[in-house]
Design a protein around this motif. Sequence first.
Motif, mmCIF file in Angstrom:
data_model
loop_
_atom_site.group_PDB
_atom_site.id
_atom_site.type_symbol
_atom_site.label_atom_id
_atom_site.label_comp_id
_atom_site.label_asym_id
_atom_site.label_seq_id
_atom_site.Cartn_x
_atom_site.Cartn_y
_atom_site.Cartn_z
ATOM 1 N N HIS A 1 -70.506 120.944 46.495
ATOM 2 C CA HIS A 1 -71.085 121.778 45.433
ATOM 3 C C HIS A 1 -72.324 122.501 45.953
ATOM 4 C CE1 HIS A 1 -71.941 123.175 41.402
ATOM 5 N NE2 HIS A 1 -73.170 122.706 41.498
ATOM 6 N N GLU A 2 -73.133 121.802 46.741
ATOM 7 C CA GLU A 2 -74.352 122.392 47.309
ATOM 8 C C GLU A 2 -74.011 123.587 48.204
ATOM 9 O OE1 GLU A 2 -78.396 122.420 47.104
ATOM 10 O OE2 GLU A 2 -77.084 120.983 46.112
ATOM 11 N N GLU A 3 -72.987 123.450 49.014
ATOM 12 C CA GLU A 3 -72.569 124.554 49.889
ATOM 13 C C GLU A 3 -72.047 125.735 49.066
ATOM 14 O OE1 GLU A 3 -71.422 121.871 53.818
ATOM 15 O OE2 GLU A 3 -69.908 122.198 52.252
ATOM 16 N N ARG A 4 -71.319 125.422 47.998
ATOM 17 C CA ARG A 4 -70.822 126.504 47.128
ATOM 18 C C ARG A 4 -71.980 127.250 46.487
ATOM 19 N NH1 ARG A 4 -65.718 123.233 44.364
ATOM 20 N NH2 ARG A 4 -64.470 123.200 46.263
ATOM 21 N N LEU A 5 -72.991 126.517 46.032
ATOM 22 C CA LEU A 5 -74.176 127.167 45.459
ATOM 23 C C LEU A 5 -74.755 128.185 46.443
ATOM 24 C CD1 LEU A 5 -76.172 124.221 43.799
ATOM 25 C CD2 LEU A 5 -74.959 126.058 42.621
ATOM 26 N N GLY A 6 -74.892 127.766 47.685
ATOM 27 C CA GLY A 6 -75.471 128.631 48.699
ATOM 28 C C GLY A 6 -74.620 129.862 48.960
ATOM 29 N N GLU A 7 -73.317 129.688 49.010
ATOM 30 C CA GLU A 7 -72.438 130.824 49.327
ATOM 31 C C GLU A 7 -72.353 131.809 48.164
ATOM 32 O OE1 GLU A 7 -71.777 131.451 52.246
ATOM 33 O OE2 GLU A 7 -72.178 129.515 53.139
ATOM 34 N N PHE A 8 -72.333 131.302 46.929
ATOM 35 C CA PHE A 8 -72.370 132.231 45.788
ATOM 36 C C PHE A 8 -73.657 133.050 45.832
ATOM 37 C CE2 PHE A 8 -68.923 129.814 43.762
ATOM 38 C CZ PHE A 8 -68.222 130.836 43.140
ATOM 39 N N ALA A 9 -74.774 132.398 46.124
ATOM 40 C CA ALA A 9 -76.055 133.105 46.197
ATOM 41 C C ALA A 9 -76.026 134.160 47.298
ATOM 42 C CB ALA A 9 -77.193 132.112 46.436
ATOM 43 N N ASP A 10 -75.450 133.817 48.445
ATOM 44 C CA ASP A 10 -75.389 134.774 49.556
ATOM 45 C C ASP A 10 -74.538 135.992 49.208
ATOM 46 O OD1 ASP A 10 -77.022 133.246 51.152
ATOM 47 O OD2 ASP A 10 -75.387 132.332 52.295
ATOM 48 N N VAL A 11 -73.386 135.762 48.585
ATOM 49 C CA VAL A 11 -72.519 136.889 48.225
ATOM 50 C C VAL A 11 -73.246 137.811 47.256
ATOM 51 C CG1 VAL A 11 -70.411 137.541 46.969
ATOM 52 C CG2 VAL A 11 -70.318 135.746 48.708
ATOM 53 N N LEU A 12 -73.906 137.216 46.269
ATOM 54 C CA LEU A 12 -74.633 138.033 45.293
ATOM 55 C C LEU A 12 -75.793 138.777 45.964
ATOM 56 C CD1 LEU A 12 -74.250 138.601 42.320
ATOM 57 C CD2 LEU A 12 -75.823 136.731 41.800
ATOM 58 N N ALA A 13 -76.460 138.124 46.913
ATOM 59 C CA ALA A 13 -77.579 138.762 47.609
ATOM 60 C C ALA A 13 -77.107 139.970 48.424
ATOM 61 C CB ALA A 13 -78.282 137.754 48.522
ATOM 62 N N TRP A 14 -75.992 139.816 49.129
ATOM 63 C CA TRP A 14 -75.496 140.945 49.921
ATOM 64 C C TRP A 14 -74.967 142.053 49.036
ATOM 65 C CZ3 TRP A 14 -76.893 142.057 54.596
ATOM 66 C CH2 TRP A 14 -77.356 141.035 55.424
ATOM 67 N N LEU A 15 -74.401 141.711 47.897
ATOM 68 C CA LEU A 15 -73.965 142.730 46.947
ATOM 69 C C LEU A 15 -75.181 143.494 46.416
ATOM 70 C CD1 LEU A 15 -71.314 143.741 45.582
ATOM 71 C CD2 LEU A 15 -71.941 142.294 43.642
ATOM 72 N N ALA A 16 -76.250 142.773 46.118
ATOM 73 C CA ALA A 16 -77.482 143.411 45.640
ATOM 74 C C ALA A 16 -78.070 144.304 46.719
ATOM 75 C CB ALA A 16 -78.492 142.349 45.211
#
Length: 114
Positions: free
Chosen positions: A61-76
Motif C-alpha cells: 500500500h505504501e508503494e502504491r501511495l508513492g506511485e499515485f503521487a508520482d503520476v499525479l505530480a508528472w501530470l501536473a
Amino acid sequence: MSEATSRQSGSARPAVTLASFQQLIRDMYFEKDVARGIDGTFMWLMEEVGELASALRNGTHEERLGEFADVLAWLATIANVAGVDLSEAVSRKYGAGCPGCGQFVCTCADAEKP
Ligand SMILES: [Zn+2]
C-alpha cells in the motif's frame, strides 16, 4: 498563508487541493520542467505510469501511495508546461457529471468508455 500555518500546528497533513498541488509542483520544478519540455516530461509520466502498474500488481500500500503521487505530480508538471489549469480542466469536463450521459452516477452503457 494558511497552509503554512496549518503545517506548523500538529502532525496532521495540510489539505491538498488539485489547484494547490499544481501550484506546489510549479513552485518546486517549473524552471526545470520548462527546460526539459513537454516531450521529455511526457516520457517521465509514462515511466511513472509503468511503475504504478507494477505497484498495483505487486506493491505494498505504501508503494502504491508513492506511485499515485508520482503520476499525479508528472501530470501536473506537464499541465504547467502546457499552460493548462488542471482544476479548470477537470471542472469543465466532469464538474457537471459524466461527459457521456450527463449524470452524476454514470448511466452510460458498459461498453462505452466512461
Ligand atoms: Zn455516463
